[in-house]
Design a protein around this motif. Structure first.
Motif, PDB file in Angstrom:
ATOM      1  N   ALA A  38     -21.208  12.412 -20.920  1.00 34.59           N
ATOM      2  CA  ALA A  38     -20.236  13.786 -21.596  1.00 34.59           C
ATOM      3  C   ALA A  38     -19.531  14.950 -21.192  1.00 34.59           C
ATOM      4  O   ALA A  38     -18.953  15.595 -21.846  1.00 34.59           O
ATOM      5  CB  ALA A  38     -21.592  14.834 -21.664  1.00 34.59           C
ATOM      6  N   HIS A  39     -19.443  14.663 -19.922  1.00 35.48           N
ATOM      7  CA  HIS A  39     -18.121  15.132 -19.272  1.00 35.48           C
ATOM      8  C   HIS A  39     -17.384  13.989 -18.456  1.00 35.48           C
ATOM      9  O   HIS A  39     -17.528  14.426 -17.447  1.00 35.48           O
ATOM     10  CB  HIS A  39     -18.231  16.409 -18.699  1.00 35.48           C
ATOM     11  CG  HIS A  39     -16.659  17.408 -18.789  1.00 35.48           C
ATOM     12  ND1 HIS A  39     -15.911  17.815 -19.243  1.00 35.48           N
ATOM     13  CD2 HIS A  39     -16.041  17.498 -16.910  1.00 35.48           C
ATOM     14  CE1 HIS A  39     -14.802  18.132 -18.636  1.00 35.48           C
ATOM     15  NE2 HIS A  39     -14.412  18.048 -17.693  1.00 35.48           N
ATOM     16  N   ALA A  71     -16.546  20.086 -26.006  1.00 35.28           N
ATOM     17  CA  ALA A  71     -17.839  18.468 -26.647  1.00 35.28           C
ATOM     18  C   ALA A  71     -17.121  18.016 -27.482  1.00 35.28           C
ATOM     19  O   ALA A  71     -16.922  16.995 -27.366  1.00 35.28           O
ATOM     20  CB  ALA A  71     -18.272  19.886 -27.804  1.00 35.28           C
ATOM     21  N   GLN A  74     -16.415  14.613 -25.049  1.00 36.68           N
ATOM     22  CA  GLN A  74     -17.201  13.562 -24.913  1.00 36.68           C
ATOM     23  C   GLN A  74     -17.029  11.913 -25.610  1.00 36.68           C
ATOM     24  O   GLN A  74     -16.129  11.905 -25.798  1.00 36.68           O
ATOM     25  CB  GLN A  74     -18.671  13.861 -25.586  1.00 36.68           C
ATOM     26  CG  GLN A  74     -18.753  15.201 -25.289  1.00 36.68           C
ATOM     27  CD  GLN A  74     -20.230  15.367 -26.149  1.00 36.68           C
ATOM     28  OE1 GLN A  74     -21.412  14.958 -26.216  1.00 36.68           O
ATOM     29  NE2 GLN A  74     -20.072  15.910 -27.259  1.00 36.68           N
ATOM     30  N   LEU A  89     -27.027  13.079 -24.830  1.00 32.52           N
ATOM     31  CA  LEU A  89     -27.050  14.308 -23.242  1.00 32.52           C
ATOM     32  C   LEU A  89     -28.457  14.648 -23.042  1.00 32.52           C
ATOM     33  O   LEU A  89     -29.241  14.662 -21.850  1.00 32.52           O
ATOM     34  CB  LEU A  89     -26.483  15.115 -23.166  1.00 32.52           C
ATOM     35  CG  LEU A  89     -26.288  16.083 -22.327  1.00 32.52           C
ATOM     36  CD1 LEU A  89     -26.000  15.260 -20.576  1.00 32.52           C
ATOM     37  CD2 LEU A  89     -25.543  17.404 -22.549  1.00 32.52           C
ATOM     38  N   ASN A 311     -16.451  26.506 -24.695  1.00 32.27           N
ATOM     39  CA  ASN A 311     -17.425  25.447 -25.935  1.00 32.27           C
ATOM     40  C   ASN A 311     -18.196  26.085 -26.831  1.00 32.27           C
ATOM     41  O   ASN A 311     -18.363  27.375 -26.297  1.00 32.27           O
ATOM     42  CB  ASN A 311     -18.186  25.505 -24.540  1.00 32.27           C
ATOM     43  CG  ASN A 311     -18.958  24.463 -24.571  1.00 32.27           C
ATOM     44  OD1 ASN A 311     -19.056  23.349 -25.238  1.00 32.27           O
ATOM     45  ND2 ASN A 311     -20.181  23.280 -24.017  1.00 32.27           N
ATOM     46  N   GLN A 366     -22.623  19.508 -19.998  1.00 31.97           N
ATOM     47  CA  GLN A 366     -21.858  18.467 -20.198  1.00 31.97           C
ATOM     48  C   GLN A 366     -21.833  17.896 -18.396  1.00 31.97           C
ATOM     49  O   GLN A 366     -21.279  16.999 -18.613  1.00 31.97           O
ATOM     50  CB  GLN A 366     -20.835  18.979 -20.587  1.00 31.97           C
ATOM     51  CG  GLN A 366     -21.997  19.251 -22.938  1.00 31.97           C
ATOM     52  CD  GLN A 366     -20.075  19.919 -23.884  1.00 31.97           C
ATOM     53  OE1 GLN A 366     -20.218  20.750 -23.918  1.00 31.97           O
ATOM     54  NE2 GLN A 366     -19.406  18.265 -23.564  1.00 31.97           N
TER      55      GLN A 366
END
Length: 490
Positions: A38-39, A71, A74, A89, A311, A366
């Motif tokens: 996710a990160h 986002a 990702q 996630l 975000n 994330q």
């Protein structure tokens, strides 16, 4: 009869703990990679400054000609590697927290029995002479020879096992806890001892690498040194019934593999069932450990991040766009539902109320973080004006943002979280009016929760008795659609 008594010796506690540990540590590894996807950047600074990562698993570069959100960072990891893979996630987090509960429980029982029956002497070195002996053993391995067998372990094996059990495993628990916004908010000094939230995340990843390397080397040595004998010690607890021990060992590995395939498939095919079923074990534990913690953060101004990651994409409705053109003069915060006194507050009226200011660490689900100063109105002051009814239990925050066409983004917190001193509606960030990209005209701050609970572009607050009638009944848009857990303290 004697054969069956010996055969059932495989219920030796070391053998049982081996397979329980294998199952849950492998689930933790795969679900941890899903969370990392996710990160996929690792830092040593809590501001996650662009370009400051020491390791990344992406080739993406933030563009300068368009909006870039978290986002967009990702990366879809394969289901052959991550659980369940392909940027899910919510499912990764459910499997991770479900597995950690039973991995820790298994570890506690293992260590207790280790000391209760004197088995610790096999693992914990009692003389400094083990270090030169270990160097000599490594030299033998480096020449592709096998050292003499130990009693029961050679020096390198003893140091490796002791390091995994008494150093790496506790470090993984400690760094995992440091990534909890609830723990970091309540015990900020604890997180600083580990170098910060991102340092804890990096150390946690390095611990994963260490466990992976240990597992590879450990399995390799078990196989090449004397596989049947080693399996009999692992499974049976002593050198006996080699054939049966090998069969049980291989059968156990097959069962673990089958469970991994099933976990991946069911998470992709029926994520709602996974969310609810694993949540039966996860949510009571998370809530009992974290929900009552209150933020005590007071970071210095020098800690404020140079860049606070964006975000979420701002609302695109014509009505919201008109409000931005008038500096939100015609914006009104509607407070209703189970209240005696419904409110309709302008931004000016919010600013006229008692203000609160705090410098705190933001935790995104994330994985990234950032420190900022937030100024606004305590939610308790808004509740005091609206006077909730006796049956009001939850606050529903709705946004001007449409998460998808005709679907409003919303999140739910309970009155306990709303009562925290650092739960505020922020209209300023770092001493300036909140910018559109960060949630203007105001956004929710709940400093013991992950960022997705902190609704931006706030439109209204509704007090309700039960949130299960809203959306899919999970407690928020992310919980409804992306299968996050309703308890966001970690």
């Amino acid at each position: 009869m004697r054969f069956f008594a010996q055969a059932f010796g495989f219920f030796n506690w070391v053998g049982i703990s081996h397979f329980i540990n294998l199952l849950f540590i492998s689930l933790l590894m795969r679900s941890g990679l899903e969370i990392l996807s996710a990160h996929p950047r690792l830092y040593w600074n809590d501001g996650c400054d662009a370009g400051s990562e020491w390791l990344k698993f992406t080739r993406k570069v933030m563009p300068t000609d368009r909006l870039w959100t978290a986002a967009d960072e990702q990366e879809p990891f394969s289901s052959w590697l991550a659980l369940p893979g392909h940027m899910n996630l919510g499912m990764g987090r459910h499997w991770h927290f479900f597995s950690i509960i039973f991995w820790i429980l298994n570890g506690v029982i293992y260590v207790f029995l280790l000391f209760a029956i004197g088995g610790w002497r096999r693992l914990i070195p009692t003389s400094l002479s083990i270090f030169p002996a270990a160097i000599h053993t490594v030299w033998i391995y480096a020449h592709l020879h096998l050292p003499p067998p130990g009693h029961p372990y050679n020096p390198v094996q003893q140091l490796a096992y002791a390091g995994i059990v008494f150093v790496i495993a506790p470090l993984m628990i400690a760094t995992g806890a440091a990534m909890s916004p609830a723990i970091a908010a309540r015990f900020p000094r604890y997180v600083r001892m580990l170098g910060g939230r991102q340092s804890a995340r990096s150390i946690h990843f390095l611990g994963l690498v260490a466990i992976c390397l240990f597992t590879i080397v450990h399995v390799t040595l078990v196989v090449i040194e004397d596989f049947p004998a080693n399996m009999s010690y692992i499974i049976h607890g002593r050198h006996a019934l080699e054939g049966l021990s090998v069969a049980i060992g291989i059968g156990g590995l097959v069962v673990v593999a089958i469970l991994h395939v099933w976990a991946t498939q069911v998470s992709i095919r029926d994520p709602r069932w996974v969310q609810r079923t694993l949540g039966i074990a996860i949510e009571p534990v998370r809530r009992s450990l974290l929900h009552r913690l209150r933020s005590r953060q007071a970071y210095p101004r020098s800690a404020i991040s140079a860049y606070f990651i964006i975000n979420g994409r701002p609302p695109e409705s014509a009505e919201y766009q008109r409000m931005t053109q008038t500096n939100f003069e015609n914006w009104r915060l509607e407070v209703g539902g189970l209240v005696e006194n419904p409110l309709r507050l302008s931004l000016g009226e919010l600013r006229a109320m008692r203000s609160c200011s705090q410098i705190t660490l933001h935790h995104c689900i994330q994985g990234w973080s950032g420190v900022a100063q937030w100024t606004g109105v305590a939610v308790t002051d808004i509740l005091a004006r609206s006077r909730p009814l006796a049956n009001a239990r939850y606050l529903v925050f709705r946004s001007w943002q449409e998460a998808e066409p005709a679907v409003t983004y919303y999140e739910v917190i309970d009155l306990a979280l709303a009562s925290h001193a650092q739960t505020i509606l922020a209209y300023e960030m770092n001493g300036a009016p909140l910018q559109v990209a960060h949630g203007a005209p105001c956004r929710l701050r709940v400093e013991t929760q992950l960022g997705f609970k902190m609704v931006k572009w706030v439109r209204s607050i509704e007090l309700v008795e039960d949130y299960r009638q809203l959306g899919a009944g999970q407690g928020g848009y992310r919980e409804d659609v992306q299968f996050y857990g309703p308890e966001a303290g970690i």
